[in-house]
Design an enzyme around this catalytic site. Structure first.
Site, PDB file in Angstrom:
ATOM      1  N   ARG A 111       2.964 -30.193 -47.990  1.00  0.00           N
ATOM      2  CA  ARG A 111       2.141 -31.274 -47.477  1.00  0.00           C
ATOM      3  C   ARG A 111       3.026 -32.486 -47.156  1.00  0.00           C
ATOM      4  NH1 ARG A 111      -2.840 -32.407 -45.358  1.00  0.00           N
ATOM      5  NH2 ARG A 111      -3.998 -34.003 -46.473  1.00  0.00           N
ATOM      6  N   THR A 384      -6.888 -28.027 -37.378  1.00  0.00           N
ATOM      7  CA  THR A 384      -5.841 -27.505 -38.237  1.00  0.00           C
ATOM      8  C   THR A 384      -5.684 -26.051 -37.813  1.00  0.00           C
ATOM      9  OG1 THR A 384      -6.449 -29.057 -39.930  1.00  0.00           O
ATOM     10  CG2 THR A 384      -5.446 -27.042 -40.720  1.00  0.00           C
ATOM     11  N   THR A 402      -1.259 -28.090 -40.646  1.00  0.00           N
ATOM     12  CA  THR A 402      -1.988 -29.076 -39.845  1.00  0.00           C
ATOM     13  C   THR A 402      -1.143 -30.260 -39.413  1.00  0.00           C
ATOM     14  OG1 THR A 402      -4.022 -30.396 -39.809  1.00  0.00           O
ATOM     15  CG2 THR A 402      -2.774 -30.448 -41.846  1.00  0.00           C
ATOM     16  N   SER A 456      -8.222 -30.782 -47.748  1.00  0.00           N
ATOM     17  CA  SER A 456      -9.289 -29.800 -47.969  1.00  0.00           C
ATOM     18  C   SER A 456      -8.823 -28.381 -47.664  1.00  0.00           C
ATOM     19  CB  SER A 456     -10.488 -30.103 -47.061  1.00  0.00           C
ATOM     20  OG  SER A 456     -11.004 -31.365 -47.336  1.00  0.00           O
TER      21      SER A 456
HETATM   22  O1  DON Z   1      -5.706 -31.684 -45.015  1.00  0.00           O
HETATM   23  C1  DON Z   1      -6.836 -31.843 -44.618  1.00  0.00           C
HETATM   24  O2  DON Z   1      -7.833 -31.599 -45.250  1.00  0.00           O
HETATM   25  C2  DON Z   1      -7.033 -32.339 -43.188  1.00  0.00           C
HETATM   26  N1  DON Z   1      -5.868 -33.042 -42.748  1.00  0.00           N
HETATM   27  C3  DON Z   1      -7.337 -31.153 -42.368  1.00  0.00           C
HETATM   28  C4  DON Z   1      -7.688 -31.595 -40.993  1.00  0.00           C
HETATM   29  C5  DON Z   1      -8.421 -30.579 -40.295  1.00  0.00           C
HETATM   30  O3  DON Z   1      -8.714 -29.517 -40.747  1.00  0.00           O
HETATM   31  C6  DON Z   1      -8.796 -31.072 -38.971  1.00  0.00           C
HETATM   32  N2  DON Z   1      -9.521 -30.137 -38.299  1.00  0.00           N
HETATM   33  N3  DON Z   1      -9.892 -29.166 -38.534  1.00  0.00           N
END
Ligand code: DON
Length: 575
Positions: A111, A384, A402, A456
């Site tokens: 991350r 993502t 992502t 998430s």
């Molecule tokens: O890490 C996360 O939860 C968000 N940055 C994920 C973003 C995401 O899934 C956007 N679209 N689907």
């Protein structure tokens, strides 16, 4: 004699009745639990399912030529950075959950991190108000990227073939170019103005492109060649690091060479729990995915959801009530475990979770205002990307990666050939003020130097009867967790094939706002009417799709069935 015959007859008939009943019962149970007939791609040995055919093909070729699932992870991740710049990345980060063929499980956290200069109020003005766009658009939104550290760490620990062999086909793809699909052309058009506004008219994406055009990525190929030459340090300490830090700072951002040099991916203990005879292995904090899905499954376990019927009003109700309660805990308690104390023992205690559901009734909706903890969240869309891999030895890898928003911060570094994330927005800029997706965080997710923002993402692996059974995950922001839960339940409780489990219409609830979001046209009116009559508010406008799931199921005979989500251009490939 008569007595005996009567006795014998009645005993016989009782035995007969019991046998028939037992048979019915067993066949009923087996019918529900029996392995569903596959409808997705079937392969004998190995498979990759990802958001783009080119990436799945490169990953699968690595497997077929003797690489393992971890080698294929590196190849697929980097090929997505080429073929799917919408979310695939060098400028973002992600999470990997793995299960080796010997049953060993683990997780890697790559991350993004906050830069060293970050402060809790870095996105606030002098009056303490959040500065619009600062954590979402352009250089100020960028967190320290983790992807290159992630793939090199995976390869260092588990790789079986030289990195050059993995990088070569990815570099070749970048140089040869990628044919634009209809969906990709639509996306590029939708975000073109924003990309140009942030990245300037000189950007590669200035030129309009249409379905069938070929996009070549020579700068990205050059960056990958330097990485092939110099390894991980090229990105974090070498020429690429120097150029990247200078570029971000020139654009007004915070990332320095020191930030890049101090980035490390971290091995984590995944969240592991049982649901009936499944053992579910999912991502631990700083992702909320594993904890929240664990809470959901434990809350629904005492109810036989399989008997309610797939996507029936009762099944939707039970899940909604579990989602509501789990999400109410999510934002309050979770953050980067290296910075905050997370009361995991308490949050995952079965007695606590049973107690949380003690006021659940099929008669009516619980109101979110009556459920404490957690914060207002609004939806995130599908920006993502997730991929699932199983190799011929039986090693499994589940990865979600992502840039956060579509094309991340929309800041494209033309010299290096990739977009930069806007992951800083996953922090809580100010308690009580929503981020770009409506998330209102608590202190656990406040900004601090080198801290990781709450996620998430829920890459997950499921064992059944002690053996590998399912590899699953999805994009979709806060809907990721509920989409993964539904996919597992579709396969396990509702006897759908892997492909059907992925395709089935999905719904979502996240405590606040207090409504159930349905994928439009996916659910019968009578189901929605029944739910409305019990006090549920329904929203079908928020999002056209919930998640984009890519999954693999191991069939009883050991072959693999892919589930590639038709909501995107996703593709299963294997041999
Ligand atoms: O890490 C996360 O939860 C968000 N940055 C994920 C973003 C995401 O899934 C956007 N679209 N689907």
């Amino acid at each position: 004699m008569i007595y005996l015959r009567d006795y014998t007859d009645s005993k016989l008939s009782r035995v007969l009745i019991y046998s028939v009943l037992a048979l019915l019962l067993v066949s009923g149970i087996q019918c529900r639990r029996a392995p569903a007939n596959p409808t997705g791609l079937i392969t004998e040995k190995a498979m990759v399912v990802s958001a783009r055919e080119e990436a799945s093909a490169i990953g699968a070729a690595i497997l077929e030529s003797g690489g393992n699932a971890f080698d294929a992870m590196v190849a697929t991740e980097l090929a997505l950075a080429v073929a799917y710049p919408y979310a695939g990345n060098l400028g973002g980060g992600g999470f990997m959950v793995y299960r080796k063929s010997d049953g060993d499980v683990g997780a890697l956290d790559y991350r993004e991190k906050a830069p060293l200069s970050a402060t809790e109020d870095m996105y606030l003005d002098s009056l303490g108000n959040v500065i619009p766009g600062m954590s979402t658009n352009g250089a100020t939104a960028v967190g320290v990227p983790g992807t290159i550290a992630g793939v090199f760490e995976v390869h260092r620990k588990f790789g079986s073939i030289p990195m050059e062999r993995i990088l070569d086909p990815v570099i070749a793809l970048a140089e040869k170019g990628v044919v634009v699909t209809e969906k990709q052309a639509d996306r590029l058009e939708r975000y073109r103005d924003q990309i140009i506004e942030i990245s300037g008219e000189e950007t590669l994406f200035y030129t309009k492109c249409q379905k069938g055009d070929t996009l070549k990525y020579q700068s990205l190929a050059n960056t990958l060649k330097r990485i092939r030459e110099n390894g991980r340090d090229e990105f974090y300490r070498g020429e690429t690091a120097r150029k990247l830090a200078a570029f971000i700072q020139e654009k007004g951002g915070f990332i320095t060479e020191e930030d890049l040099a101090s980035y490390e991916a971290v091995w984590r203990q995944p969240i592991i729990f049982n649901y009936k005879d499944l053992r579910i292995i999912s991502m631990s904090p700083p992702s909320s995915g594993g904890v929240t899905i664990n809470q959901i499954f434990k809350m629904i376990e005492p109810y036989d959801i399989g008997d309610y019927g797939h996507n029936s009003a009762e099944a939707i109700q039970l899940l909604t009530e579990a989602f509501r309660r789990a999400y109410a805990d999510r934002n309050f308690y979770l953050g980067d475990p290296d910075f905050v104390e997370i009361p995991l023992d308490f949050l995952l205690q079965e007695s606590y979770l049973r107690e949380r559901m003690s006021d659940f009734t099929l008669d009516r909706a619980t109101k979110s205002e009556a459920v404490s903890h957690g914060t207002v969240e609004i939806l995130e869309s599908a920006e993502t990307t997730h991929y699932s891999i199983v190799d011929a030895m039986g090693n499994a890898v589940s990865v979600t990666t992502t840039l956060n928003g579509a094309y991340g911060s929309k800041l494209y570094c033309d010299e290096l050939g990739f977009f930069l994330n806007n992951e800083m927005d996953d922090f809580s800029s100010k308690p009580g003020v929503p981020n770009m997706f409506g998330l209102i965080g608590a202190n656990a997710n406040s900004i601090a130097p080198e801290k990781r923002m709450l996620s998430s993402m829920t890459p997950t692996i499921v064992e059944k009867d002690g053996a590998l059974w399912l590899v699953v995950g999805t994009p979709g922001g806060s809907t990721i967790i509920t989409a993964v839960a539904q996919t597992i339940l579709n396969a396990y409780e509702f006897n759908l094939s892997m492909q059907q489990s992925v395709e089935a219409p999905r719904f979502h609830h996240q405590w606040l706002p207090d409504y159930i979001i349905f994928e439009p046209d996916g659910f019968p009116e009578r189901t929605k009417d029944l739910l409305r009559s019990k006090g549920y508010e329904i929203n079908e406008e928020r999002t056209p799709v919930i998640g984009k799931v890519d999954a693999i199921r191991v069939l009883p005979d050991g072959r693999l069935e892919g589930g590639a989500d038709p909501r995107g251009d996703d593709k299963a490939i294997g041999y």
